[in-house]
Design a protein around this motif. Structure first.
Motif, PDB file in Angstrom:
ATOM      1  N   SER A 172       0.818  -1.237   0.000  1.00 57.91           N
ATOM      2  CA  SER A 172       0.000   0.000   0.000  1.00 57.91           C
ATOM      3  C   SER A 172       0.843   1.273   0.000  1.00 57.91           C
ATOM      4  CB  SER A 172      -0.947   0.017   1.202  1.00 57.91           C
ATOM      5  OG  SER A 172      -1.714  -1.147   1.216  1.00 57.91           O
ATOM      6  N   LEU A 173       1.910   1.268  -0.816  1.00 59.04           N
ATOM      7  CA  LEU A 173       2.750   2.460  -0.942  1.00 59.04           C
ATOM      8  C   LEU A 173       2.456   3.104  -2.294  1.00 59.04           C
ATOM      9  CD1 LEU A 173       6.111   0.859   0.259  1.00 59.04           C
ATOM     10  CD2 LEU A 173       4.827   2.590   1.511  1.00 59.04           C
ATOM     11  N   LYS A 174       1.761   4.213  -2.287  1.00 59.08           N
ATOM     12  CA  LYS A 174       1.422   4.884  -3.550  1.00 59.08           C
ATOM     13  C   LYS A 174       2.687   5.393  -4.240  1.00 59.08           C
ATOM     14  CE  LYS A 174      -3.371   6.176  -3.052  1.00 59.08           C
ATOM     15  NZ  LYS A 174      -3.710   5.321  -1.916  1.00 59.08           N
ATOM     16  N   VAL A 175       2.657   5.414  -5.587  1.00 53.50           N
ATOM     17  CA  VAL A 175       3.854   5.789  -6.358  1.00 53.50           C
ATOM     18  C   VAL A 175       4.306   7.214  -6.062  1.00 53.50           C
ATOM     19  CG1 VAL A 175       4.814   6.081  -8.680  1.00 53.50           C
ATOM     20  CG2 VAL A 175       3.389   4.127  -8.186  1.00 53.50           C
ATOM     21  N   ARG A 176       3.355   8.082  -5.717  1.00 59.69           N
ATOM     22  CA  ARG A 176       3.787   9.474  -5.472  1.00 59.69           C
ATOM     23  C   ARG A 176       4.538   9.623  -4.140  1.00 59.69           C
ATOM     24  NH1 ARG A 176      -1.924   9.951  -5.223  1.00 59.69           N
ATOM     25  NH2 ARG A 176      -2.676  10.278  -3.110  1.00 59.69           N
ATOM     26  N   GLN A 177       4.522   8.559  -3.347  1.00 57.36           N
ATOM     27  CA  GLN A 177       5.293   8.585  -2.092  1.00 57.36           C
ATOM     28  C   GLN A 177       6.721   8.119  -2.395  1.00 57.36           C
ATOM     29  OE1 GLN A 177       3.533   6.124   0.945  1.00 57.36           O
ATOM     30  NE2 GLN A 177       5.401   6.114   2.168  1.00 57.36           N
ATOM     31  N   PRO A 178       7.723   9.022  -2.310  1.00 54.19           N
ATOM     32  CA  PRO A 178       9.086   8.619  -2.677  1.00 54.19           C
ATOM     33  C   PRO A 178       9.683   7.625  -1.672  1.00 54.19           C
ATOM     34  CG  PRO A 178       9.020  10.924  -1.971  1.00 54.19           C
ATOM     35  CD  PRO A 178       7.629  10.416  -1.897  1.00 54.19           C
ATOM     36  N   LEU A 179      10.491   6.724  -2.167  1.00 55.48           N
ATOM     37  CA  LEU A 179      11.176   5.758  -1.294  1.00 55.48           C
ATOM     38  C   LEU A 179      12.680   6.014  -1.372  1.00 55.48           C
ATOM     39  CD1 LEU A 179       9.262   2.499  -2.296  1.00 55.48           C
ATOM     40  CD2 LEU A 179       8.808   3.961  -0.336  1.00 55.48           C
ATOM     41  N   ALA A 180      13.361   5.780  -0.252  1.00 52.98           N
ATOM     42  CA  ALA A 180      14.803   6.060  -0.195  1.00 52.98           C
ATOM     43  C   ALA A 180      15.594   5.065  -1.041  1.00 52.98           C
ATOM     44  CB  ALA A 180      15.277   6.013   1.248  1.00 52.98           C
ATOM     45  N   LYS A 181      15.186   3.779  -0.988  1.00 48.37           N
ATOM     46  CA  LYS A 181      16.018   2.767  -1.644  1.00 48.37           C
ATOM     47  C   LYS A 181      15.199   1.548  -2.033  1.00 48.37           C
ATOM     48  CE  LYS A 181      20.326   0.221  -0.925  1.00 48.37           C
ATOM     49  NZ  LYS A 181      21.380  -0.148   0.010  1.00 48.37           N
ATOM     50  N   ALA A 182      15.532   0.974  -3.175  1.00 46.99           N
ATOM     51  CA  ALA A 182      14.928  -0.307  -3.571  1.00 46.99           C
ATOM     52  C   ALA A 182      16.059  -1.269  -3.887  1.00 46.99           C
ATOM     53  CB  ALA A 182      14.043  -0.119  -4.798  1.00 46.99           C
ATOM     54  N   THR A 183      15.953  -2.481  -3.360  1.00 45.54           N
ATOM     55  CA  THR A 183      16.955  -3.516  -3.652  1.00 45.54           C
ATOM     56  C   THR A 183      16.326  -4.534  -4.594  1.00 45.54           C
ATOM     57  OG1 THR A 183      17.929  -3.184  -1.483  1.00 45.54           O
ATOM     58  CG2 THR A 183      18.504  -5.216  -2.642  1.00 45.54           C
ATOM     59  N   ILE A 184      17.016  -4.788  -5.692  1.00 43.60           N
ATOM     60  CA  ILE A 184      16.493  -5.716  -6.701  1.00 43.60           C
ATOM     61  C   ILE A 184      17.382  -6.952  -6.722  1.00 43.60           C
ATOM     62  CG2 ILE A 184      16.042  -5.983  -9.174  1.00 43.60           C
ATOM     63  CD1 ILE A 184      15.668  -2.793  -9.052  1.00 43.60           C
ATOM     64  N   HIS A 185      16.749  -8.102  -6.537  1.00 38.33           N
ATOM     65  CA  HIS A 185      17.500  -9.372  -6.536  1.00 38.33           C
ATOM     66  C   HIS A 185      17.491  -9.956  -7.947  1.00 38.33           C
ATOM     67  CE1 HIS A 185      17.783  -9.447  -2.162  1.00 38.33           C
ATOM     68  NE2 HIS A 185      16.559  -8.935  -2.173  1.00 38.33           N
ATOM     69  N   LEU A 186      18.682 -10.203  -8.464  1.00 37.07           N
ATOM     70  CA  LEU A 186      18.793 -10.695  -9.836  1.00 37.07           C
ATOM     71  C   LEU A 186      19.546 -12.017  -9.877  1.00 37.07           C
ATOM     72  CD1 LEU A 186      19.949  -7.378 -11.566  1.00 37.07           C
ATOM     73  CD2 LEU A 186      17.641  -8.282 -11.487  1.00 37.07           C
ATOM     74  N   GLY A 187      19.231 -12.800 -10.893  1.00 36.77           N
ATOM     75  CA  GLY A 187      19.983 -14.025 -11.141  1.00 36.77           C
ATOM     76  C   GLY A 187      21.348 -13.686 -11.723  1.00 36.77           C
ATOM     77  N   LYS A 188      22.248 -14.673 -11.738  1.00 36.91           N
ATOM     78  CA  LYS A 188      23.625 -14.434 -12.226  1.00 36.91           C
ATOM     79  C   LYS A 188      23.657 -13.997 -13.688  1.00 36.91           C
ATOM     80  CE  LYS A 188      26.469 -17.196  -9.124  1.00 36.91           C
ATOM     81  NZ  LYS A 188      25.447 -17.387  -8.071  1.00 36.91           N
ATOM     82  N   ASP A 189      22.705 -14.490 -14.488  1.00 41.87           N
ATOM     83  CA  ASP A 189      22.729 -14.204 -15.929  1.00 41.87           C
ATOM     84  C   ASP A 189      21.877 -12.987 -16.292  1.00 41.87           C
ATOM     85  OD1 ASP A 189      24.206 -16.538 -16.114  1.00 41.87           O
ATOM     86  OD2 ASP A 189      22.415 -17.787 -16.369  1.00 41.87           O
ATOM     87  N   ALA A 190      21.509 -12.211 -15.302  1.00 46.43           N
ATOM     88  CA  ALA A 190      20.615 -11.078 -15.573  1.00 46.43           C
ATOM     89  C   ALA A 190      21.275 -10.068 -16.508  1.00 46.43           C
ATOM     90  CB  ALA A 190      20.243 -10.391 -14.267  1.00 46.43           C
ATOM     91  N   VAL A 191      20.446  -9.429 -17.297  1.00 39.29           N
ATOM     92  CA  VAL A 191      20.903  -8.405 -18.239  1.00 39.29           C
ATOM     93  C   VAL A 191      21.477  -7.229 -17.455  1.00 39.29           C
ATOM     94  CG1 VAL A 191      20.103  -6.838 -20.062  1.00 39.29           C
ATOM     95  CG2 VAL A 191      19.053  -9.092 -19.819  1.00 39.29           C
ATOM     96  N   LYS A 192      22.636  -6.727 -17.890  1.00 35.32           N
ATOM     97  CA  LYS A 192      23.239  -5.558 -17.226  1.00 35.32           C
ATOM     98  C   LYS A 192      22.588  -4.281 -17.774  1.00 35.32           C
ATOM     99  CE  LYS A 192      26.641  -7.533 -14.799  1.00 35.32           C
ATOM    100  NZ  LYS A 192      25.925  -8.771 -14.501  1.00 35.32           N
TER     101      LYS A 192
END
Length: 218
Positions: A172-192
């Motif tokens: 329930s976090l609306k997009v207009r509410q800014p967030l300090a940080k997002a961590t994205i978990h990627l697989g080893k072969d993920a596109v750079k």
């Protein structure tokens, strides 16, 4: 449907280009990753539609046009909206947006002319001031403008964005509410992704900082 979406993009362009008094003869080689991506997609589309119509396969041509118009509106235009208007201070980037959008719209009117002759004619005449879209040359494609790597990166980026929006909704976090940080978990072969592409994710998800972590459980 498809024509209404295209008409909305066309209207957005006409209104803003008129306000900004953008002259169509302004050519611009853009460094903006959105423009490079759209040009790549457009050249792929011309090739696909040309080959499909040459072999009388209108179904494939129409599907390709639909898919392109959807990308043009829901991604390119959406992420480019802040490049125009009174708050947009980067004049070169603003011109690049107009030049890219103008070229794309004119090319699209030619591609849809056999399928939707009246809408194509109306848009083409207004955009170019020329006599008729049905007298115009069929667009040629330039394979050097294709950037398959970038198209794949953008597809991957949009998946991340989709996932990010779903996470926001879940919490329930609306997009207009800014967030300090997002961590994205990627697989080893993920596109750079490049810095410009990272910035698109930040803008779209309204986060200040992105972190990427390798993860095996994908």
């Amino acid at each position: 449907g498809m024509m209404l979406i295209l008409w909305n993009v066309y209207n957005f362009f006409i209104q803003n280009a008129t306000i900004d008094a953008w002259p169509p003869e302004q050519k611009s080689v853009s460094q903006n990753v959105l423009d490079v991506w759209l040009n790549s997609q457009l050249n792929g589309l011309i090739e696909k539609v040309t080959n499909s119509l040459d072999s009388y396969d209108t179904v494939v041509a129409i599907d390709a046009i639909k898919s392109f118009i959807d990308n043009f509106s829901t991604w390119y235009l959406r992420r480019s909206r802040d490049r125009v208007g009174p708050m947009a201070l980067d004049l070169e980037d603003k011109n690049a947006f107009y030049a890219t959008t103008y070229n794309t719209l004119v090319t699209l009117t030619k591609l849809i002319a056999p399928i939707a002759p009246f809408i194509a004619e109306s848009m083409y005449k207004n955009l170019t001031g020329e006599e008729s879209v049905h007298l115009a040359n069929w667009p040629g494609f330039d394979s050097t403008k294709r950037n398959i790597e970038l198209e794949e990166q953008m597809q991957f980026l949009r998946k991340i964005v989709e996932f990010g929006h779903a996470k926001r909704k879940e919490q329930s976090l609306k997009v207009r509410q800014p967030l300090a940080k997002a961590t994205i978990h990627l697989g080893k072969d993920a596109v750079k992704l490049t810095e410009q592409l990272d910035q698109l994710i930040k803008d779209e998800l309204n986060v200040k900082q992105l972190a990427f972590e390798e993860s095996d459980d994908l």
